[in-house]
Every structure is written in structure tokens, then in C-alpha cells.
Design an enzyme around this catalytic site. Structure first.
Site, PDB file in Angstrom:
ATOM      1  N   ASP A 227     -14.129   1.998  25.368  1.00 37.63           N
ATOM      2  CA  ASP A 227     -15.281   1.725  26.225  1.00 37.63           C
ATOM      3  C   ASP A 227     -16.538   2.372  25.647  1.00 37.63           C
ATOM      4  OD1 ASP A 227     -13.628   0.391  27.956  1.00 37.63           O
ATOM      5  OD2 ASP A 227     -13.414   2.073  29.348  1.00 37.63           O
ATOM      6  N   ARG A 228     -17.665   1.783  25.959  1.00 40.39           N
ATOM      7  CA  ARG A 228     -18.938   2.285  25.448  1.00 40.39           C
ATOM      8  C   ARG A 228     -19.148   3.753  25.792  1.00 40.39           C
ATOM      9  NH1 ARG A 228     -24.805  -0.690  26.071  1.00 40.39           N
ATOM     10  NH2 ARG A 228     -26.084   0.946  25.149  1.00 40.39           N
TER      11      ARG A 228
END
Length: 467
Positions: A227-228
Site C-alpha cells: 500500500d502507498r
């Protein structure tokens, strides 16, 4: 455009004879199929000698997906392809050529093939029976030699404009934890998107493809995701073959998840995440095994993952996570080590929030209510924390701000980090597959072990809670 039009006219001019072919024999002239590295003739040596460019003779190629399954012990089958189409072989030998151009070459019948039984070069005495046109879907046979129009060497390659500063390039290279002929392992920073999308100008996969090729002409490719807002170990395959093998390895980790025998299952791929959660699990360690499904919200504008209660009526994917408590704090926070045995989207975040009832600090998507109720005056009041947070507001390359976001910040960053990973040595496996793919036990291939240091905001939170 005039240059490109002129090139295409030269490229697709009907050949008058088979004579004068140029055979690529030096490291500067053709792709070496054992390493998948490409290097064509140097510009100063590019002379139009004849009309044909000779590709390396076809040999058996490693089946990446099959090798990945073999490493995982899921399937015992040959890991070598004895059959491959002509267009796939051309694309493998010439990855820098646009696929549309290669397809057009085949469509206009501009590609030739000579069987192994004939001589290895095309000369003025070559007969029609030896060198024939080949279709894109024709199967290659061992030793077959493919010829392309010599003008493909003049195809204008796009020069990538360097859009990074020296500071950004150094930052990018400093992220590398490990590199061999098959993989690059990166310690992904918090806030950097792994893939491009709407509103994302620069993503890690694009930056790596441009600036982390090193000595290879092929760009490294993603084989899994982070995930970012999470951080930690991210693996990229350096070639198409190694990326296919790695993707198969990661995928096999998830295949048949609901039927995994945890006692007998060999952990050929191991990942350990560290997370700081609000609250504390009832048990110090355990196993989470529940199905997860996607829920579309806001008229299709957003979605979230949730635990599925009735799998017979709702589409779901089984997700398994092992966890154990690393340390507990008097402030109502707990450090967990999470080991995902499957690779579902947002798996760890949903398991922590919905199953354990302890959402991850900084996860406002799945733990908004817990953050609203979180009482932190005793943490925010410490002089040490305020001094540290006030003195670290410098923005790093790529617009990242990695110095803030600890538990003393008004809005902490996500505290989820891929800390450790054990990965099969794919480079050795590929080499072994080329030598002996039938009788070698790839389940005994040696492992590579990685450990990524905590990002600054999580390290600061650790120091505050555990010092």
C-alpha cells in the site's frame, strides 16, 4: 515524424534476395538468452550490410510459471519450454522493439526462418527451400534461426529524459537492499505509490523501470504490492523471466488458501510485518483465518475490504494471517508481528481492525472510530516528543516527508512495515532449470533473507513507547 515515415518505407521495402545477411555474434549485437540482457550493435558499427539481421538460434527456454510452481512444491513438471511461437521468440530477443512493429513485420511477411539442418548463416547461395517466411504463430524448433530486415537496427529508440535530480537519484538507489541477476529488493518508503494512477505523477514501478535497470536493458518489474502508506520490503524481477517466476511464487503462496495444512506446509516464502495497533489482542499470539470480500461504496467511487460472514452468497477470498505480540505499552498501544500466509488486498489492515479489534495506528480507512476515541494527552505532553517532531519537518526527495507522522503527530502515519522476508533464490533456480529441469528438487533451493529497518516515524514511535 518524417524520419519515422522514411524508416518505415525502408523497413518494409520488399527484399530482392536473401543474400548479404548479417549474423549477430558479438556481445554488442544480440540478446544473450541465458541472462536475458540485450545489447544491439553499437551506433558507430551500424552499417547496412545486406538486408537481414540474424537472431540467435532458438533453444529451449525456461517456463517461468512452471518453475515458480516447482519451487513452491505445488507441481512437479518440466520447467523448460520446448515449444514457442516465432513472435514470442522475436520479442524475447528484441524487447526494445515495439510489439506493434513486430506484429507488422509478421503481417507483411517480412520475417524469415531457416531450420537447424541448414547452415547457420544466410549467404548468396541460400535457396528458397532453406529460408522461408514464418508466421507469428508458427512453432519454433531447436536450432531454428530467424531473420529480420536489417533496418530494424535503425529503429529510433526513445531516449528517456532524466526527470530526477541528483539528490532524488541517490535517494532511489539508496533504497536498494539487495540485487542479483534476477531480483532487486527495495525498502519502500512511506507515502510513495508503488503503481501509477489518477493523480499520481511518479510511482515506484516507473522510477525503477527507468533508473534501476543498471547493466540490463530490460526494466525491473513488480511481482507483488505494498500500500502507498505502508513501507518495507518490495521485490522486483529484473527480467521478464525472473518476474514471471517470482509472480508465480507469490501467487502459489495464496493458491488453495482455505486448504493449507499449516503444520506440514513448507514456508518457501515468508513475510513478517511490524505494526503498531490501538488496543491489545485477547491472546498474545494466534492465527486469523477468515474470508474477505469487497464492498463498493459511494456509488462506485470507493471500496473497502471486509470480513465476509456468508461465503455462499457473497464473493470472497480466504485470507490467513499469523500474529504475535512483540511489546505492549501502558499507553494502550501494542506492537504486533504479522505473518500473512496469503496475499489479499488490505488483508493485514482488515484482520487487525475487524478480527482482532485492534486497528493499526494511522489506518483511518479501517480504524477511524478507534482513532476518534483514542485518548493521547499523556503521549503528546512529553517534552522529548515535541522537540523531536518540531525539529524534523524537512521534506525529502519526491515530495516525501518521512520525518513526521509518529504517534506524537496530530495525524500519525500508517504504522505498518514489511520488516523481514525470506525468498527463494530465483537466480540460482533459473540457472539450475537450464541445466537440469527434470531431476532437480527445486524445493531445496537456498533462501535469501532480508531485513528492512523501520521508517523514521515508526522508529520514533518505538523509541517513545519502548525506551
Amino acid at each position: 515524424m518524417p524520419v519515422l515515415s522514411q524508416l518505415r518505407r525502408l523497413l518494409f521495402r520488399p527484399p530482392s534476395a536473401y543474400g548479404g545477411a548479417r549474423t549477430l555474434t558479438s556481445p554488442h549485437q544480440y540478446i544473450h538468452t541465458e541472462t536475458n540482457s540485450t545489447a544491439f550493435i553499437k551506433p558507430e558499427d551500424q552499417k547496412k550490410i545486406g538486408k537481414w539481421l540474424t537472431l540467435p538460434p532458438f533453444n529451449a527456454t525456461v517456463n517461468g510459471a512452471s518453475l515458480g510452481k516447482h519451487i513452491a512444491g505445488r507441481k512437479r513438471q518440466p520447467t523448460v519450454n520446448g515449444d514457442e511461437t516465432a513472435i514470442k521468440w522475436v520479442m524475447r530477443c528484441c524487447p526494445q522493439l515495439p510489439r506493434s512493429l513486430v506484429q507488422k513485420l509478421f503481417r507483411l511477411r517480412q520475417v524469415r526462418r531457416k531450420p537447424y539442418e541448414s547452415s547457420n548463416t544466410v549467404d548468396d547461395h541460400a535457396s528458397e527451400g532453406q529460408v522461408k517466411r514464418v508466421s507469428a504463430k508458427d512453432s519454433m524448433r531447436y536450432g531454428d534461426t530467424v531473420y529480420l530486415p536489417i533496418t530494424v537496427q535503425a529503429f529510433p529508440t526513445e531516449k528517456t529524459e532524466c526527470l530526477c535530480t541528483e539528490e532524488e537519484l541517490k535517494f532511489l538507489h539508496d533504497l536498494e537492499l539487495y540485487k542479483d541477476s534476477a531480483v532487486i529488493v527495495i525498502n519502500k518508503p512511506t507515502g510513495m505509490p508503488v503503481q501509477g494512477g489518477i493523480g499520481i505523477k511518479r510511482s515506484l514501478d516507473e522510477l525503477a523501470a527507468t533508473y534501476l535497470k543498471h547493466e540490463l536493458s530490460e526494466p525491473p518489474r513488480l511481482v507483488h504490492r505494498l500500500d502507498r502508506d505502508s513501507s518495507g520490503i518490495l521485490v522486483l524481477g529484473r527480467t521478464q523471466l525472473s518476474a514471471t517466476v517470482l509472480h508465480s511464487v507469490f501467487r502459489e503462496k495464496t493458491v488453495g488458501a482455505s486448504n493449507i495444512d499449516l503444520k506440514s506446509e513448507k514456508r518457501f516464502l515468508q513475510r513478517k510485518y511490524w505494526a503498531l495497533v490501538i488496543g491489545s489482542p485477547r491472546r498474545p499470539q494466534g492465527l486469523i483465518s477468515v474470508p474477505l470480500g469487497k464492498v463498493v461504496m459511494d456509488d462506485g467511487r470507493s471500496e473497502r475490504i471486509t470480513v465476509v460472514e456468508n461465503v455462499s452468497t457473497t464473493a470472497s477470498q480466504h485470507a490467513i494471517t499469523e500474529y504475535r505480540v512483540l511489546d505492549s505499552s501502558i499507553h494502550g498501544l501494542t506492537w504486533l508481528e504479522l505473518s500473512p500466509l496469503t496475499g489479499r488486498k488490505h488483508q493485514l489492515r482488515v484482520h487487525c481492525a475487524e478480527v482482532l479489534g485492534t486497528p493499526i495506528v494511522g489506518d483511518y480507512k479501517y480504524g477511524w472510530q478507534a482513532h476518534k476515541k483514542w485518548n493521547r494527552p499523556h503521549i503528546l505532553s512529553t517534552d522529548f516528543d515535541n522537540k523531536v517532531e518540531a525539529g524534523n519537518k524537512t521534506s525529502l526527495p519526491f515530495g516525501l516527508n518521512l520525518e513526521s507522522g509518529s504517534i506524537i503527530a496530530k495525524q500519525p502515519n500508517l504504522h505498518l512495515h514489511c520488516k523481514k522476508m525470506v525468498l527463494p533464490d530465483v537466480s540460482s533456480a533459473i540457472k539450475q532449470a537450464r541445466v537440469s529441469s527434470w531431476d532437480y528438487d527445486f524445493t531445496d533451493i537456498k533462501s535469501l533473507k532480508f531485513d528492512a529497518p523501520l521508517p523514521a516515524h515508526m522508529q520514533r514511535s518505538w523509541d517513545i513507547l519502548c525506551s
